[in-house]
Design an enzyme around this catalytic site. Structure first.
Site, PDB file in Angstrom:
ATOM      1  N   THR A  15      54.282  44.381  40.554  1.00  0.00           N
ATOM      2  CA  THR A  15      53.698  43.418  39.615  1.00  0.00           C
ATOM      3  C   THR A  15      54.104  43.693  38.174  1.00  0.00           C
ATOM      4  OG1 THR A  15      51.783  43.137  41.023  1.00  0.00           O
ATOM      5  CG2 THR A  15      51.503  42.506  38.743  1.00  0.00           C
ATOM      6  N   SER A  60      56.200  45.750  46.639  1.00  0.00           N
ATOM      7  CA  SER A  60      56.129  46.986  47.422  1.00  0.00           C
ATOM      8  C   SER A  60      55.705  46.762  48.866  1.00  0.00           C
ATOM      9  CB  SER A  60      55.228  48.015  46.747  1.00  0.00           C
ATOM     10  OG  SER A  60      53.870  47.693  46.920  1.00  0.00           O
ATOM     11  N   SER A  61      55.340  45.538  49.223  1.00  0.00           N
ATOM     12  CA  SER A  61      55.093  45.248  50.638  1.00  0.00           C
ATOM     13  C   SER A  61      56.394  45.361  51.434  1.00  0.00           C
ATOM     14  CB  SER A  61      54.532  43.833  50.808  1.00  0.00           C
ATOM     15  OG  SER A  61      53.363  43.719  50.036  1.00  0.00           O
ATOM     16  N   THR A 167      44.580  56.602  47.637  1.00  0.00           N
ATOM     17  CA  THR A 167      44.560  55.409  48.472  1.00  0.00           C
ATOM     18  C   THR A 167      44.211  54.223  47.571  1.00  0.00           C
ATOM     19  OG1 THR A 167      43.667  54.537  50.535  1.00  0.00           O
ATOM     20  CG2 THR A 167      42.129  55.720  49.188  1.00  0.00           C
ATOM     21  N   THR A 278      39.959  60.335  59.874  1.00  0.00           N
ATOM     22  CA  THR A 278      38.730  59.556  59.846  1.00  0.00           C
ATOM     23  C   THR A 278      38.935  58.190  59.183  1.00  0.00           C
ATOM     24  OG1 THR A 278      36.464  59.441  59.018  1.00  0.00           O
ATOM     25  CG2 THR A 278      37.982  60.784  57.741  1.00  0.00           C
ATOM     26  N   CYS A 280      36.578  56.908  57.540  1.00  0.00           N
ATOM     27  CA  CYS A 280      35.780  56.974  56.301  1.00  0.00           C
ATOM     28  C   CYS A 280      36.711  57.183  55.125  1.00  0.00           C
ATOM     29  CB  CYS A 280      34.807  58.145  56.349  1.00  0.00           C
ATOM     30  SG  CYS A 280      33.588  57.978  57.633  1.00  0.00           S
TER      31      CYS A 280
HETATM   32  N1  ASP Z   1      52.204  42.999  45.469  1.00  0.00           N
HETATM   33  C1  ASP Z   1      52.442  43.918  44.384  1.00  0.00           C
HETATM   34  C2  ASP Z   1      53.259  45.074  44.898  1.00  0.00           C
HETATM   35  O1  ASP Z   1      52.745  45.960  45.497  1.00  0.00           O
HETATM   36  C3  ASP Z   1      51.143  44.392  43.798  1.00  0.00           C
HETATM   37  C4  ASP Z   1      51.303  45.332  42.637  1.00  0.00           C
HETATM   38  O2  ASP Z   1      52.378  45.623  42.161  1.00  0.00           O
HETATM   39  O3  ASP Z   1      50.283  45.798  42.138  1.00  0.00           O
HETATM   40  O4  ASP Z   1      54.449  45.092  44.717  1.00  0.00           O
END
Ligand code: ASP
Length: 342
Positions: A15, A60-61, A167, A278, A280
């Site tokens: 982003t 980053s997906s 995380t 876990t 959690c």
């Molecule tokens: N979808 C974006 C990514 O992970 C979200 C971000 O950059 O915060 O590339």
């Protein structure tokens, strides 16, 4: 050599460098040189900054082990010429990448700091500038000629965390990350407040070793009440599967039904490595604390202890790529390699 710290800024996407597509209205990564033009403040920092960018910046997906190897190669190739590295990365998978890189870079003696933002750098209310500027400042910190931080970290919203302890917890708040089982290393307020007693100990004189061979024959399975034998059996039967991160309940508990334990036992006999973590967000697996985990302990399930799922899956990929013999694998996994386990 100049007395100013030399920092390499590695832009992978995210982003921080995105802008809205005119037609669809969706955020898309844009060219890195434009990103730098938007942060003239960088010139005011007391360090020398050079930049390198992925040819095609990504959301980053789309991150994967091949791209982690690309980041590792950039760091390896530039290791002797720079004092620190800042990796600009999307927040969605940043904890996975920071975890992976922590395992891939053995004997790291310089800072590698992942950061990004929730709003693009061009947005008036952006969180990108603070994140980027402070990440660079932290990467530049030196004491008696040595780097203050010498591990893979993640900086976001005023806190520096050990990367493999983090995380992502929020898609809305600027405070997007947490480190549930390990305190933050540095807090940025009026001053940078460091907690050096929490830093990883440096192995003096040990040369950097870069491991790029990660094994993708792994899966994360999250238990839920009602998960069926058919579903689990199908997953465990995936050809070439070598490792499973099993997200269990509470302190590492799972059903005591016979079919469940039989399935796990057969898989272990076939050579699969199963790690108990876990579901959690904080706390640790303690197999044997409840009857609902005793069976798993007896058949040789690996305890992930207080590791995050992100660190567990990347550690599994890393260790599977190391050709560790079957007998030692459990022991090695249960040992903290880069401070990922307490
Ligand atoms: N979808 C974006 C990514 O992970 C979200 C971000 O950059 O915060 O590339």
């Amino acid at each position: 050599m100049s007395s100013k710290a030399k920092i390499l800024l590695i832009y992978t996407g995210g982003t921080i460098g995105m802008k809205k597509d005119f037609e669809t209205g969706a955020l898309k990564a844009f060219n890195f040189s434009k990103l730098l033009q938007r942060i003239p403040e960088l010139k005011l920092l007391d360090c020398e900054i050079e930049t390198i960018s992925f040819d095609k910046p990504i959301d980053s997906s789309n991150m994967n082990p091949e791209k982690w190897a690309k980041i590792a190669t950039i760091i390896e190739d530039n290791y002797n010429s720079f004092d620190g590295f800042v990796v600009l990365h999307g927040s969605d998978t940043m904890s996975y990448s920071a975890s992976a890189l922590s395992f891939m870079l053995e004997n790291l003696a310089k800072p590698v700091i992942f950061t990004g933002s929730q709003l693009p750098i061009g947005d008036l209310r952006t969180d990108a500038k603070e994140n980027l500027i402070t990440a660079i400042q932290i990467a530049s910190l030196r004491e008696n000629g040595n780097a203050v931080v010498s591990e893979v970290c993640l900086y976001f919203e005023y806190k520096l965390y050990r990367g493999n302890r983090t995380t992502k917890i929020n898609a809305e708040h600027f405070n997007a990350f947490t480190s549930p089982n390990y305190p933050f290393l540095i807090e940025s307020g009026v001053h940078l407040k460091t907690n050096p007693e929490l830093f990883l100990l440096l192995k003096k004189g040990a040369p950097l070793k870069v491991h790029k061979n990660l094994d993708k024959h792994v899966v994360i399975v999250k238990l839920f009440p009602g998960i069926s034998e058919t579903v689990l059996a199908a997953i465990f039967d995936i050809p070439d599967l070598k490792g499973i991160v099993l997200e269990t309940y509470g302190a590492g508990n799972a059903p005591t039904e016979e079919w469940f334990l039989n399935l796990l036992q057969k898989a272990i006999k076939r050579g699969l490595h199963i790690v108990n973590v876990t579901q959690c967000s904080g706390g640790s697996v303690h197999m044997g604390q409840y009857e609902t985990s005793t069976g798993m302990k007896e058949i040789g399930i690996i305890s992930g202890k207080d590791i995050t799922t992100e660190a567990a899956i990347t550690k599994l990929m890393y260790l599977l790529g190391q050709n560790i013999d079957q007998e030692s694998f459990k022991n090695v996994f249960e040992t903290s390699l880069r401070g990922e386990i307490t």
